[in-house]
Design a protein around this motif. Structure first.
Motif, mmCIF file in Angstrom:
data_model
loop_
_atom_site.group_PDB
_atom_site.id
_atom_site.type_symbol
_atom_site.label_atom_id
_atom_site.label_comp_id
_atom_site.label_asym_id
_atom_site.label_seq_id
_atom_site.Cartn_x
_atom_site.Cartn_y
_atom_site.Cartn_z
ATOM 1 N N THR A 80 46.623 36.645 34.962
ATOM 2 C CA THR A 80 46.225 37.260 33.701
ATOM 3 C C THR A 80 44.703 37.290 33.570
ATOM 4 O OG1 THR A 80 46.271 35.179 32.478
ATOM 5 C CG2 THR A 80 48.345 36.416 32.621
ATOM 6 N N ASN A 81 44.224 38.137 32.673
ATOM 7 C CA ASN A 81 42.775 38.240 32.440
ATOM 8 C C ASN A 81 42.176 36.922 31.957
ATOM 9 O OD1 ASN A 81 43.048 40.873 33.182
ATOM 10 N ND2 ASN A 81 42.719 41.752 31.154
ATOM 11 N N THR A 82 42.960 36.156 31.220
ATOM 12 C CA THR A 82 42.453 34.873 30.718
ATOM 13 C C THR A 82 42.275 33.846 31.836
ATOM 14 O OG1 THR A 82 44.725 34.198 30.203
ATOM 15 C CG2 THR A 82 43.437 35.192 28.423
ATOM 16 N N ASP A 83 42.938 34.083 32.979
ATOM 17 C CA ASP A 83 42.815 33.160 34.106
ATOM 18 C C ASP A 83 41.736 33.585 35.097
ATOM 19 O OD1 ASP A 83 44.732 31.272 33.384
ATOM 20 O OD2 ASP A 83 46.372 32.484 34.199
ATOM 21 N N LEU A 84 41.092 34.716 34.855
ATOM 22 C CA LEU A 84 40.094 35.204 35.800
ATOM 23 C C LEU A 84 38.922 34.240 35.952
ATOM 24 C CD1 LEU A 84 39.958 39.033 34.986
ATOM 25 C CD2 LEU A 84 40.920 37.921 37.018
ATOM 26 N N LEU A 85 38.485 33.649 34.860
ATOM 27 C CA LEU A 85 37.325 32.752 34.927
ATOM 28 C C LEU A 85 37.599 31.538 35.820
ATOM 29 C CD1 LEU A 85 34.447 32.124 34.071
ATOM 30 C CD2 LEU A 85 35.359 31.033 32.000
ATOM 31 N N PHE A 90 36.370 28.377 40.997
ATOM 32 C CA PHE A 90 36.652 27.318 41.963
ATOM 33 C C PHE A 90 37.882 27.650 42.816
ATOM 34 C CE2 PHE A 90 34.617 25.194 38.319
ATOM 35 C CZ PHE A 90 33.485 24.689 38.956
ATOM 36 N N GLN A 91 37.722 27.549 44.121
ATOM 37 C CA GLN A 91 38.837 27.771 45.039
ATOM 38 C C GLN A 91 39.971 26.786 44.779
ATOM 39 O OE1 GLN A 91 39.130 30.233 47.634
ATOM 40 N NE2 GLN A 91 41.227 29.489 47.437
ATOM 41 N N THR A 115 48.721 40.766 41.449
ATOM 42 C CA THR A 115 47.676 41.528 40.770
ATOM 43 C C THR A 115 46.733 40.541 40.089
ATOM 44 O OG1 THR A 115 48.994 41.752 38.747
ATOM 45 C CG2 THR A 115 49.195 43.496 40.386
ATOM 46 N N VAL A 116 45.455 40.695 40.356
ATOM 47 C CA VAL A 116 44.450 39.799 39.790
ATOM 48 C C VAL A 116 43.707 40.542 38.693
ATOM 49 C CG1 VAL A 116 42.435 38.367 40.285
ATOM 50 C CG2 VAL A 116 44.238 38.626 42.003
ATOM 51 N N GLY A 117 44.077 40.263 37.447
ATOM 52 C CA GLY A 117 43.518 41.001 36.321
ATOM 53 C C GLY A 117 44.261 42.309 36.092
ATOM 54 N N ALA A 118 44.266 42.747 34.838
ATOM 55 C CA ALA A 118 44.962 43.981 34.479
ATOM 56 C C ALA A 118 44.081 44.827 33.570
ATOM 57 C CB ALA A 118 46.284 43.671 33.772
ATOM 58 N N GLU A 119 43.715 46.026 34.055
ATOM 59 C CA GLU A 119 42.906 46.972 33.281
ATOM 60 C C GLU A 119 41.708 46.258 32.643
ATOM 61 O OE1 GLU A 119 45.191 49.291 30.537
ATOM 62 O OE2 GLU A 119 46.485 50.139 32.093
ATOM 63 N N VAL A 120 40.968 45.542 33.451
ATOM 64 C CA VAL A 120 39.875 44.720 32.906
ATOM 65 C C VAL A 120 38.801 45.557 32.220
ATOM 66 C CG1 VAL A 120 40.159 42.758 34.450
ATOM 67 C CG2 VAL A 120 38.806 44.723 35.201
ATOM 68 N N THR A 121 38.601 46.793 32.655
ATOM 69 C CA THR A 121 37.563 47.618 32.025
ATOM 70 C C THR A 121 37.950 48.044 30.625
ATOM 71 O OG1 THR A 121 38.488 49.623 33.033
ATOM 72 C CG2 THR A 121 36.735 48.488 34.238
ATOM 73 N N ASN A 137 39.348 34.546 46.255
ATOM 74 C CA ASN A 137 39.870 33.179 46.259
ATOM 75 C C ASN A 137 41.388 33.158 46.436
ATOM 76 O OD1 ASN A 137 37.343 32.046 45.984
ATOM 77 N ND2 ASN A 137 37.496 31.727 43.768
ATOM 78 N N VAL A 138 42.076 34.156 45.860
ATOM 79 C CA VAL A 138 43.533 34.234 46.027
ATOM 80 C C VAL A 138 43.876 34.509 47.492
ATOM 81 C CG1 VAL A 138 45.607 35.552 45.448
ATOM 82 C CG2 VAL A 138 43.995 34.926 43.642
ATOM 83 N N VAL A 139 43.157 35.426 48.125
ATOM 84 C CA VAL A 139 43.411 35.723 49.541
ATOM 85 C C VAL A 139 43.117 34.500 50.405
ATOM 86 C CG1 VAL A 139 42.582 37.036 51.534
ATOM 87 C CG2 VAL A 139 43.109 38.215 49.410
ATOM 88 N N THR A 140 42.034 33.791 50.104
ATOM 89 C CA THR A 140 41.703 32.576 50.853
ATOM 90 C C THR A 140 42.829 31.548 50.743
ATOM 91 O OG1 THR A 140 39.324 32.906 50.533
ATOM 92 C CG2 THR A 140 40.064 30.670 51.055
ATOM 93 N N ALA A 141 43.366 31.398 49.532
ATOM 94 C CA ALA A 141 44.473 30.452 49.330
ATOM 95 C C ALA A 141 45.706 30.884 50.127
ATOM 96 C CB ALA A 141 44.806 30.347 47.839
#
Length: 500
Positions: A80-85, A90-91, A115-121, A137-141
């Motif tokens: 979710t957008n709230t989890d982007l920060l 941090f990895q 999906t990382v973030g949704a319609e963030v703009t 970071n998601v791909v690294t994980a």
């Protein structure tokens, strides 16, 4: 060594080619912004009942992941957008999320996209700058656990990410988003992930009915629109919007990135000013959309190009803010009944099955199970009918009149017909995800009496099952046979070559 390499390389290439022939697919978005929708386990049953194979959810809710375990349904989950920060900072945050929220349920629950973030703009407090770092970071994980090739990572966008969308050949990304779009597109190209877009021709028509015809928005026959720069002819707005993204990508020299439509649809109800939001228009748009996608029609700029699409949404969501239409995009009501009939095979309600509209001389029809349906699909449909469908299935229990013959098709036929007759004997009531078949011959036999709309049919007749295969089953069998033939022939050739 050289022979072995050629053989292995040839086999790998062949499987890659066969995989690339899989065809476009249609999924459904599972939004949960409501307080009256069914529990996740019932949703999973409903999805299987209607042969929906692909589902997008907007978070990684554990109860939903558990519910879809061992169903074969492929899930797109979301950060979710709230989890982007925290995900971008941090990895370790991402590693912990993957370890605790995803890995315990994978691969029993088939997760294919994140999906990382949704319609963030479009969201308040634009968090665009956080998206690409979070994706990385998601791909690294995923790489740490060897899943980066099985689970693709991307982010979804609205059409507002473009500054121009008409004519399609003039499609261009909004320069104000360039600071994050360029690294994102580079990420997608490097990881072979799709550019995800949410498209809504409904809004284009609603907000500009004088410039956009309803027929053009609904995939119905309408005056053709010609792109003056390319001469390409457009017969529907969906294709024009897709091509505007293709051209925007090509303008930045990102020609290899595929497009995926992660939301599209049409509302079935709206405010007084939203006159186009009707069940008929919703059914028309989504039916035509499915046909268009399943046929691999592609677009004028990319004919035959595969395009995966997710229809919004599974349920009406009563907590969504805004106009009335915002709460009425669902295919199903909270009680799991259909808002309107929708055929996911792409053939349309009238063509779902041979004999679908045949009736007996007195107009009576029955609904039975197709012998061509898979055991899993039949079992799911039977479980649903005897559970959420509220069918009295006591007659198919041991020692009861309809228990024999003790097989899945016979038991499902009895349950399907009971549900069908109790719910108005409509095409929708005999759908069962394409596993139900309407017939005009009474399936009753011995002491097993099949219900009719007026109650129980008291005529004893032979257990004649007029089952007809669907065209999609035939196509799937043909594709499987052709694929196997190509595989065997090619392997034989490669073995011969490897011996030289």
């Amino acid at each position: 060594m050289g022979r072995r390499f050629k053989l292995v390389f040839g086999i790998s290439l062949l499987f890659l080619l066969l995989d690339s022939c899989r065809g476009s697919k249609v999924g459904v978005c599972y939004g949960r912004n409501a307080d009256d929708i069914p529990t996740p386990d019932k949703v999973a049953q409903l999805v299987q009942l209607h042969n929906i194979k692909y589902v997008r959810m907007y978070d990684s809710n554990i109860q939903v992941l558990k519910a879809f375990a061992n169903t074969g349904v492929e899930l797109m989950i979301g950060v979710t957008n709230t989890d982007l920060l925290p995900f971008s900072q941090f990895q370790s945050n991402v590693d912990t999320w993957l370890k605790n929220s995803i890995l315990p349920y994978y691969p029993a629950t088939k997760i294919t996209y994140i999906t990382v973030g949704a319609e963030v703009t479009e969201s308040p407090g634009n968090a665009s700058a956080l998206v690409v770092p979070a994706m990385q970071n998601v791909v690294t994980a995923l790489k740490k656990v060897g899943l980066h090739k099985r689970i693709k990572v991307s982010s979804t966008h609205s059409l507002g990410v473009l500054s121009r969308s008409f004519p399609p050949s003039a499609g261009a990304f909004n320069s104000s988003h360039a600071f994050f779009l360029k690294p994102m597109l580079e990420f997608l190209a490097e990881n072979q992930s799709p550019f995800m877009i949410d498209l809504y021709p409904y809004y284009a028509y609603r907000d500009s009915p004088n410039n956009v015809s309803l027929q053009y928005a609904l995939f119905e026959s309408s005056p053709e629109v010609i792109d003056p720069n390319t001469g390409l002819i457009y017969t529907n707005m969906f294709d024009a919007q897709i091509d505007s993204i293709y051209f925007a990508l090509m303008a930045l020299n990102f020609r290899t990135i595929k497009i995926m439509v992660t939301e599209t649809g049409w509302p079935s109800k709206g405010s007084p000013k939203e006159k186009a939001a009707t069940p008929d228009n919703a059914q028309t748009y989504n039916t035509n959309l499915i046909r268009h996608v399943i046929n691999d029609s592609g677009t004028p700029a990319k004919p035959g190009e595969e395009l995966d699409v997710y229809i919004f949404s599974l349920f009406n969501e009563n907590r969504k803010p805004g106009l009335e239409s915002e709460r009425n995009w669902g295919l199903f009501y909270p009680d799991q009944t259909s808002v309107y009939n929708l055929d996911f095979t792409g053939k349309g309600a009238g063509d779902m099955i041979t004999n679908a509209n045949i009736t007996s001389s007195n107009g009576t029809t029955w609904c039975i199970a197709s012998s061509k349906a898979s055991e899993m699909d039949l079992q799911n449909a039977l479980d649903w009918a005897c559970g959420p469908g509220n069918v009295d299935c006591s007659a198919i229990q041991p020692s009861q009149p309809c228990f024999e013959p003790d097989n899945l098709v016979s038991h499902a036929s009895y349950a399907f017909n009971s549900y069908y007759e109790q719910n108005g004997a409509t095409d929708v009531a005999c759908s069962f995800g394409g596993t139900g078949v309407k017939v005009d011959k009474d399936p009753s036999y011995d002491n097993c009496l099949y219900m009719t709309a007026g109650g129980v049919n008291k005529t004893l007749a032979s257990n004649t099952t007029a089952i007809a295969s669907t065209s999609s089953s035939t196509q799937n069998e043909a594709f499987t046979w052709i694929s196997n033939f190509i595989l065997v022939t090619s392997l034989s050739f490669l073995l011969i070559v490897g011996n030289f």
